[in-house]
Design a protein around this motif. Sequence first.
Motif, PDB file in Angstrom:
ATOM      1  N   THR A   7       4.254   1.522   4.043  1.00  0.00           N
ATOM      2  CA  THR A   7       4.490   1.636   5.578  1.00  0.00           C
ATOM      3  C   THR A   7       4.702   0.336   6.349  1.00  0.00           C
ATOM      4  O   THR A   7       4.976   0.512   7.474  1.00  0.00           O
ATOM      5  CB  THR A   7       3.182   2.569   6.242  1.00  0.00           C
ATOM      6  OG1 THR A   7       2.024   1.865   5.859  1.00  0.00           O
ATOM      7  CG2 THR A   7       3.345   4.104   5.765  1.00  0.00           C
ATOM      8  N   TRP A   8       4.130  -0.443   5.725  1.00  0.00           N
ATOM      9  CA  TRP A   8       4.082  -1.987   6.475  1.00  0.00           C
ATOM     10  C   TRP A   8       5.020  -2.870   5.568  1.00  0.00           C
ATOM     11  O   TRP A   8       5.075  -2.852   4.323  1.00  0.00           O
ATOM     12  CB  TRP A   8       2.773  -2.537   6.675  1.00  0.00           C
ATOM     13  CG  TRP A   8       2.681  -3.797   7.200  1.00  0.00           C
ATOM     14  CD1 TRP A   8       2.625  -4.295   8.603  1.00  0.00           C
ATOM     15  CD2 TRP A   8       2.746  -5.206   6.617  1.00  0.00           C
ATOM     16  NE1 TRP A   8       2.865  -5.511   8.618  1.00  0.00           N
ATOM     17  CE2 TRP A   8       2.831  -6.169   7.631  1.00  0.00           C
ATOM     18  CE3 TRP A   8       2.769  -5.451   5.200  1.00  0.00           C
ATOM     19  CZ2 TRP A   8       2.663  -7.616   7.354  1.00  0.00           C
ATOM     20  CZ3 TRP A   8       2.647  -7.085   4.881  1.00  0.00           C
ATOM     21  CH2 TRP A   8       2.853  -7.949   5.684  1.00  0.00           C
ATOM     22  N   TYR A  48     -11.769   4.444   2.199  1.00  0.00           N
ATOM     23  CA  TYR A  48     -12.210   5.504   3.127  1.00  0.00           C
ATOM     24  C   TYR A  48     -13.294   5.990   2.406  1.00  0.00           C
ATOM     25  O   TYR A  48     -14.336   6.496   2.862  1.00  0.00           O
ATOM     26  CB  TYR A  48     -11.106   6.561   3.399  1.00  0.00           C
ATOM     27  CG  TYR A  48     -10.268   6.936   2.592  1.00  0.00           C
ATOM     28  CD1 TYR A  48     -10.933   7.863   1.651  1.00  0.00           C
ATOM     29  CD2 TYR A  48      -9.067   6.634   2.071  1.00  0.00           C
ATOM     30  CE1 TYR A  48      -9.974   8.551   0.532  1.00  0.00           C
ATOM     31  CE2 TYR A  48      -8.283   7.122   1.366  1.00  0.00           C
ATOM     32  CZ  TYR A  48      -8.677   8.036   0.623  1.00  0.00           C
ATOM     33  OH  TYR A  48      -7.898   8.711  -0.503  1.00  0.00           O
ATOM     34  N   ARG A  79      -9.404   6.082   7.480  1.00  0.00           N
ATOM     35  CA  ARG A  79      -7.991   6.143   7.277  1.00  0.00           C
ATOM     36  C   ARG A  79      -7.185   5.490   8.474  1.00  0.00           C
ATOM     37  O   ARG A  79      -6.249   4.709   8.591  1.00  0.00           O
ATOM     38  CB  ARG A  79      -7.531   7.075   6.673  1.00  0.00           C
ATOM     39  CG  ARG A  79      -6.223   6.811   5.664  1.00  0.00           C
ATOM     40  CD  ARG A  79      -5.993   7.918   4.723  1.00  0.00           C
ATOM     41  NE  ARG A  79      -4.687   8.077   4.249  1.00  0.00           N
ATOM     42  CZ  ARG A  79      -3.605   8.384   4.883  1.00  0.00           C
ATOM     43  NH1 ARG A  79      -3.579   9.197   5.799  1.00  0.00           N
ATOM     44  NH2 ARG A  79      -2.582   8.188   4.080  1.00  0.00           N
ATOM     45  N   ARG A  80      -7.651   6.024   9.551  1.00  0.00           N
ATOM     46  CA  ARG A  80      -7.004   5.867  11.011  1.00  0.00           C
ATOM     47  C   ARG A  80      -6.997   4.397  11.692  1.00  0.00           C
ATOM     48  O   ARG A  80      -6.670   4.220  12.599  1.00  0.00           O
ATOM     49  CB  ARG A  80      -7.424   7.029  11.811  1.00  0.00           C
ATOM     50  CG  ARG A  80      -8.822   7.014  12.454  1.00  0.00           C
ATOM     51  CD  ARG A  80      -8.877   8.225  13.538  1.00  0.00           C
ATOM     52  NE  ARG A  80     -10.242   8.208  14.112  1.00  0.00           N
ATOM     53  CZ  ARG A  80     -11.218   8.353  13.639  1.00  0.00           C
ATOM     54  NH1 ARG A  80     -11.381   8.882  12.258  1.00  0.00           N
ATOM     55  NH2 ARG A  80     -12.465   8.529  14.339  1.00  0.00           N
ATOM     56  N   CYS A 130      -6.843   2.576   1.718  1.00  0.00           N
ATOM     57  CA  CYS A 130      -6.685   3.525   0.565  1.00  0.00           C
ATOM     58  C   CYS A 130      -8.210   4.083   0.238  1.00  0.00           C
ATOM     59  O   CYS A 130      -9.095   3.643   0.858  1.00  0.00           O
ATOM     60  CB  CYS A 130      -6.480   2.641  -0.685  1.00  0.00           C
ATOM     61  SG  CYS A 130      -4.855   1.843  -0.590  1.00  0.00           S
ATOM     62  N   GLN A 177      -5.822   2.017  10.353  1.00  0.00           N
ATOM     63  CA  GLN A 177      -4.525   1.407   9.796  1.00  0.00           C
ATOM     64  C   GLN A 177      -3.802   0.587  11.144  1.00  0.00           C
ATOM     65  O   GLN A 177      -3.484   1.375  12.194  1.00  0.00           O
ATOM     66  CB  GLN A 177      -3.733   2.367   9.320  1.00  0.00           C
ATOM     67  CG  GLN A 177      -2.421   2.011   8.798  1.00  0.00           C
ATOM     68  CD  GLN A 177      -1.408   2.720   8.166  1.00  0.00           C
ATOM     69  OE1 GLN A 177      -1.633   3.521   7.605  1.00  0.00           O
ATOM     70  NE2 GLN A 177      -0.264   2.279   7.651  1.00  0.00           N
ATOM     71  N   SER A 198       0.792  -1.229  -0.046  1.00  0.00           N
ATOM     72  CA  SER A 198      -0.094   0.139   0.080  1.00  0.00           C
ATOM     73  C   SER A 198       0.782   1.192  -0.084  1.00  0.00           C
ATOM     74  O   SER A 198       1.985   1.177  -0.034  1.00  0.00           O
ATOM     75  CB  SER A 198      -0.847   0.043   1.167  1.00  0.00           C
ATOM     76  OG  SER A 198      -1.928   1.028   0.904  1.00  0.00           O
ATOM     77  N   TYR A 199       0.341   2.332   0.098  1.00  0.00           N
ATOM     78  CA  TYR A 199       0.837   3.636  -0.146  1.00  0.00           C
ATOM     79  C   TYR A 199       2.185   3.929   0.888  1.00  0.00           C
ATOM     80  O   TYR A 199       1.763   3.718   1.955  1.00  0.00           O
ATOM     81  CB  TYR A 199      -0.182   4.881  -0.027  1.00  0.00           C
ATOM     82  CG  TYR A 199      -1.082   5.095  -1.277  1.00  0.00           C
ATOM     83  CD1 TYR A 199      -0.410   5.174  -2.613  1.00  0.00           C
ATOM     84  CD2 TYR A 199      -2.395   4.852  -1.033  1.00  0.00           C
ATOM     85  CE1 TYR A 199      -1.478   5.144  -3.603  1.00  0.00           C
ATOM     86  CE2 TYR A 199      -3.503   4.895  -2.070  1.00  0.00           C
ATOM     87  CZ  TYR A 199      -2.563   4.686  -3.450  1.00  0.00           C
ATOM     88  OH  TYR A 199      -3.734   5.061  -4.395  1.00  0.00           O
ATOM     89  N   SER A 200       2.904   4.568   0.394  1.00  0.00           N
ATOM     90  CA  SER A 200       4.405   4.666   1.163  1.00  0.00           C
ATOM     91  C   SER A 200       4.945   3.351   1.791  1.00  0.00           C
ATOM     92  O   SER A 200       5.901   3.420   2.695  1.00  0.00           O
ATOM     93  CB  SER A 200       3.754   5.639   2.310  1.00  0.00           C
ATOM     94  OG  SER A 200       3.105   6.739   1.705  1.00  0.00           O
ATOM     95  N   GLY A 254      -0.672  -1.584   6.531  1.00  0.00           N
ATOM     96  CA  GLY A 254      -0.515  -0.723   5.394  1.00  0.00           C
ATOM     97  C   GLY A 254      -1.594   0.444   5.624  1.00  0.00           C
ATOM     98  O   GLY A 254      -2.529   0.101   6.069  1.00  0.00           O
ATOM     99  N   ARG A 255      -1.543   1.625   4.633  1.00  0.00           N
ATOM    100  CA  ARG A 255      -2.359   2.529   4.537  1.00  0.00           C
ATOM    101  C   ARG A 255      -3.743   2.016   4.020  1.00  0.00           C
ATOM    102  O   ARG A 255      -3.846   1.139   3.273  1.00  0.00           O
ATOM    103  CB  ARG A 255      -2.048   3.502   3.327  1.00  0.00           C
ATOM    104  CG  ARG A 255      -0.912   4.162   3.875  1.00  0.00           C
ATOM    105  CD  ARG A 255      -1.004   5.716   4.318  1.00  0.00           C
ATOM    106  NE  ARG A 255       0.112   6.229   4.533  1.00  0.00           N
ATOM    107  CZ  ARG A 255       0.615   6.551   5.847  1.00  0.00           C
ATOM    108  NH1 ARG A 255       0.411   5.827   6.856  1.00  0.00           N
ATOM    109  NH2 ARG A 255       1.750   7.522   5.794  1.00  0.00           N
TER     110      ARG A 255
END
Length: 361
Positions: free
Chosen positions: A256-257, A272, A278-279, A300, A281, A252-254, A297-298
């Motif tokens: 993050t995971w 979302y 979104r929070r 989307c 996550q 997913s974006y960035s 992850g994010r």
Amino acid sequence: MNLLRTRIDLDAIAHNTRLVKDLVAPAELMAVVKADAYGHGADRVAKVMADNGADRFGVATIAEAVALTEHTELPVLAWIWSADEDLAEPLSRGVELGVPSLTHARALVDAAIPARVAVMADTGMHRSGIDEAHWEEAFTLLRDAEHLTVTGVFSHLACADEPQDPFTDAQAEVFRRAVALGRGLGLDLPINHLTNSPATLTRPDLYFDQVRPGLILYGLDPLPGDHGLTPAMTWAGDVVVVKPIKAGEGTSYSLTWRAEQDGYLAVIPCGYADGLPRRVQGALEVGIGGKLYPQVGRVCMDQIIVDLGENPYGVAQGDEAVLFGPGGMSAAELADMLGTINYEVACLPKGRTVRTYEGGL
Ligand SMILES: Cc1ncc(COP(=O)(O)O)c(C=O)c1O
């Protein structure tokens, strides 16, 4: 094809309605079906509630009340309306109106249309409701208008979800004063009501003539403990992709995971734009085949990703993934995680979510 749904169990609605009806008898039951029955679909659940003991319905707005009159013969009360509104249509359809201020009382008198009205007394919440200083004038105005029938007094509790809070008793005392004043002025006031869901569960002494719960009819509990309720809503989507991921790769974006070891991910078509904040996550757990898997992850706009680990239970494309409700996290667990209440969680699903029904035959 419908990949994302809220599935409403009408048998659960029937069970909860009967349970509440039995609990409160001989008090009557006004079932609150505002906000499209807390996201459950007022047209469908109202019929089930009527068949299982609801005596009346309560909604917020006049538009909700008018729409509901297409689906029920039972009386419908609305309590949010503007004193400037054209009342001809709702009143001709028999919609009963709560009277939240002296201005509203005057509007009903001036409209000169036959109507049933309920006086909304402010007993301390300082939201809608007539202030005590204006009760006498309001009761007198409504009493003297021959086209109006005053069905009773109602009010809303501010702190009933904290059963130890003495403010509920303070409000009840003010409420009793309102009913006594109205009766002293010559009104019958046959149907008075104060209790929302938490007070319906904990305060039989405050039932008066009718209770006015919403949340518990949908099987959601406003209080800790087991009250025998059955949740009616499941928010679920179909797994659209299952794919491998290697240790160290991200999703997913960035990104993050990142996966700690080789494994599998599942993609669920809910984001979302569909109401999933979104929070969530990293805290949401999604139920697939009766097991909970962490969302990673994010979040989307249209999808989330779930870590299946080594996928020991063989999750496959097309399997149902539960975001909340039976088979997944409860609405209350998701609410805790989001720092909100289960009332708001029931109202989250939107966007591409389609409502479906089961049971109720
Ligand atoms: C005036 C009024 N009565 C009754 C209810 C039902 O409350 P609950 O869902 O807690 O039973 C509400 C909901 O907020 C309300 O605004």
